[in-house]
Design a protein around this motif. Structure first.
Motif, PDB file in Angstrom:
ATOM      1  N   VAL A  16       0.859  -1.183   0.000  1.00 50.14           N
ATOM      2  CA  VAL A  16       0.000   0.000   0.000  1.00 50.14           C
ATOM      3  C   VAL A  16       0.898   1.236   0.000  1.00 50.14           C
ATOM      4  CG1 VAL A  16      -1.792   1.272   1.230  1.00 50.14           C
ATOM      5  CG2 VAL A  16      -1.814  -1.231   1.231  1.00 50.14           C
ATOM      6  N   CYS A  72       1.427   5.653  -1.084  1.00 53.59           N
ATOM      7  CA  CYS A  72       0.731   6.943  -1.027  1.00 53.59           C
ATOM      8  C   CYS A  72       0.042   7.266  -2.347  1.00 53.59           C
ATOM      9  CB  CYS A  72       1.728   8.052  -0.684  1.00 53.59           C
ATOM     10  SG  CYS A  72       3.004   8.281  -1.940  1.00 53.59           S
ATOM     11  N   CYS A  73      -0.934   8.137  -2.277  1.00 54.91           N
ATOM     12  CA  CYS A  73      -1.596   8.606  -3.489  1.00 54.91           C
ATOM     13  C   CYS A  73      -0.926   9.899  -3.961  1.00 54.91           C
ATOM     14  CB  CYS A  73      -3.083   8.831  -3.234  1.00 54.91           C
ATOM     15  SG  CYS A  73      -3.452  10.284  -2.213  1.00 54.91           S
ATOM     16  N   CYS A 104      -1.137  12.803  -1.246  1.00 58.76           N
ATOM     17  CA  CYS A 104      -0.663  12.648   0.129  1.00 58.76           C
ATOM     18  C   CYS A 104       0.361  13.719   0.518  1.00 58.76           C
ATOM     19  CB  CYS A 104      -0.070  11.250   0.324  1.00 58.76           C
ATOM     20  SG  CYS A 104      -1.301   9.941   0.594  1.00 58.76           S
ATOM     21  N   GLU A 151       4.935   5.816   2.235  1.00 56.73           N
ATOM     22  CA  GLU A 151       3.768   5.407   3.018  1.00 56.73           C
ATOM     23  C   GLU A 151       2.656   6.451   2.859  1.00 56.73           C
ATOM     24  OE1 GLU A 151       3.234   2.750   4.968  1.00 56.73           O
ATOM     25  OE2 GLU A 151       5.180   1.819   4.542  1.00 56.73           O
ATOM     26  N   PRO A 152       1.397   6.031   2.926  1.00 60.26           N
ATOM     27  CA  PRO A 152       0.295   6.999   2.830  1.00 60.26           C
ATOM     28  C   PRO A 152       0.358   8.027   3.961  1.00 60.26           C
ATOM     29  CG  PRO A 152      -0.506   4.742   2.565  1.00 60.26           C
ATOM     30  CD  PRO A 152       0.904   4.635   3.032  1.00 60.26           C
ATOM     31  N   GLU A 179      -1.288  10.074   6.776  1.00 61.23           N
ATOM     32  CA  GLU A 179      -2.408   9.687   7.641  1.00 61.23           C
ATOM     33  C   GLU A 179      -3.645  10.540   7.424  1.00 61.23           C
ATOM     34  OE1 GLU A 179      -3.344   9.038  12.423  1.00 61.23           O
ATOM     35  OE2 GLU A 179      -1.370   9.729  11.737  1.00 61.23           O
ATOM     36  N   CYS A 200      -7.198  10.172  -0.078  1.00 64.49           N
ATOM     37  CA  CYS A 200      -7.279   8.721   0.166  1.00 64.49           C
ATOM     38  C   CYS A 200      -7.616   8.384   1.603  1.00 64.49           C
ATOM     39  CB  CYS A 200      -5.970   8.040  -0.233  1.00 64.49           C
ATOM     40  SG  CYS A 200      -4.574   8.450   0.840  1.00 64.49           S
ATOM     41  N   GLY A 230      -5.743   8.456   4.080  1.00 67.62           N
ATOM     42  CA  GLY A 230      -4.634   7.787   4.762  1.00 67.62           C
ATOM     43  C   GLY A 230      -4.527   6.310   4.463  1.00 67.62           C
ATOM     44  N   HIS A 231      -5.407   5.810   3.587  1.00 71.59           N
ATOM     45  CA  HIS A 231      -5.378   4.382   3.249  1.00 71.59           C
ATOM     46  C   HIS A 231      -4.477   4.083   2.053  1.00 71.59           C
ATOM     47  CE1 HIS A 231      -8.545   3.673   6.138  1.00 71.59           C
ATOM     48  NE2 HIS A 231      -9.312   4.577   5.548  1.00 71.59           N
ATOM     49  N   TYR A 234      -3.073   3.494  -1.824  1.00 71.52           N
ATOM     50  CA  TYR A 234      -3.550   2.669  -2.929  1.00 71.52           C
ATOM     51  C   TYR A 234      -2.729   1.388  -3.007  1.00 71.52           C
ATOM     52  CZ  TYR A 234      -6.451   6.493  -4.569  1.00 71.52           C
ATOM     53  OH  TYR A 234      -7.426   7.462  -4.651  1.00 71.52           O
TER      54      TYR A 234
END
Length: 281
Positions: free
Chosen positions: A130, A132-133, A136, A180-181, A183, A188, A190-191, A193
């Motif tokens: 997973v 970051c978008c 982020c 990392e995404p 938070e 997104c 914080g989730h 992709y």
């Protein structure tokens, strides 16, 4: 009365051939295959030896008997009878040992391969990560681009006659797809992709190599194929006798209840000799 000539030794009787001498004399006769059974050497007939040879092909007794020219109508019974004989079992054991030595296929090697499959980490083949978008880490959480993407978009902007000073920078440059995404990302949440990562099979550990079964190109992309861990685990369970132990520990509740009723073990029920419902006195 005849006298013996001087200096002439009396003729000695011709010695009889011993069993060893007879065996040596019969060396020209084609020898049969023999095996050692409990310190005794037992000879196999030609058909028995052929059965042993054919049995090693697929370990199918009935088919081995048929290929060894035994009657097909009773092949199964013949195979059962042959496989119950000690000298046939010994011959098969010797032949299998020689076969394993030739092919280098041993039980230890097979078990090691199964153990590698069971303990292999599938993440060495593929990973679902997973990341970051685009929003982020962009300025003001606007869409972020890499430097190459920004330069390409800028050329298109200028090529269409737009004012270079009016080029929308959006969230700026510096997008890193493996971060990392964030938070509190408003886009997104914080989730992030999900992204599928395929690993280089040239760098796999021995366990992952045992688990790996190949790749397949489909219309949806690359499919990584693996051997079944469940099948490998079942082989190990059978080898360790875990199923047998489980069967020995299993208790039939009905049989246990009937045994308790019959023995009158203090459960409140006692067996009766007469059944008044059926009119017995």
């Amino acid at each position: 009365m005849k006298t013996e000539q001087a200096g002439k030794k009396p003729a000695t009787p011709k010695a009889k051939k011993t069993p060893v001498a007879k065996k040596a004399a019969g060396a020209s006769v084609r020898a049969r295959n023999t095996v050692k059974v409990q310190q005794a050497v037992v000879a196999l007939t030609d058909k028995e030896q052929q059965f042993v040879d054919e049995y090693l092909v697929d370990l199918n007794g009935a088919q081995a008997a048929i290929r060894a020219k035994y009657a097909e109508s009773s092949a199964r019974q013949t195979a059962t009878k042959l496989l119950s004989k000690a000298h046939i079992q010994a011959a098969i054991a010797v032949a299998r040992a020689k076969q394993q030595q030739r092919t280098e296929i041993t039980a230890d090697r097979v078990l090691r391969e199964a153990w590698n499959q069971v303990t292999a980490d599938a993440r060495e083949l593929t990973e679902l990560i997973v990341v970051c978008c685009r929003h982020c880490y962009g300025k003001g959480h606007m869409r972020q681009r890499t430097q190459i993407e920004r330069d390409f978009a800028f050329e298109l902007w200028c090529g269409e006659g737009e004012d270079p000073d009016g080029f929308p920078e959006d969230g700026g440059v510096g997008f890193e797809p493996n971060r990392e995404p964030f938070e509190n990302c408003p886009d997104c949440g914080g989730h992030g992709y999900p992204r599928v990562v395929l690993k280089d099979t040239r760098k796999l550990s021995p366990g992952a190599v045992s688990l790996f079964a190949g790749v397949k190109q489909t219309k949806f992309g690359i499919e990584v194929q693996t051997h079944s861990k469940d099948a490998a685990m079942e082989k190990l369970f059978k080898h360790l006798g875990l199923y047998e132990k489980d069967n020995q520990q299993r208790v039939d509740p009905l049989a246990s209840l009937l045994h308790g009723l019959a023995s009158g073990n203090g459960n409140g029920f006692k067996p009766v000799s007469r059944d008044p419902e059926h009119g017995e006195d």
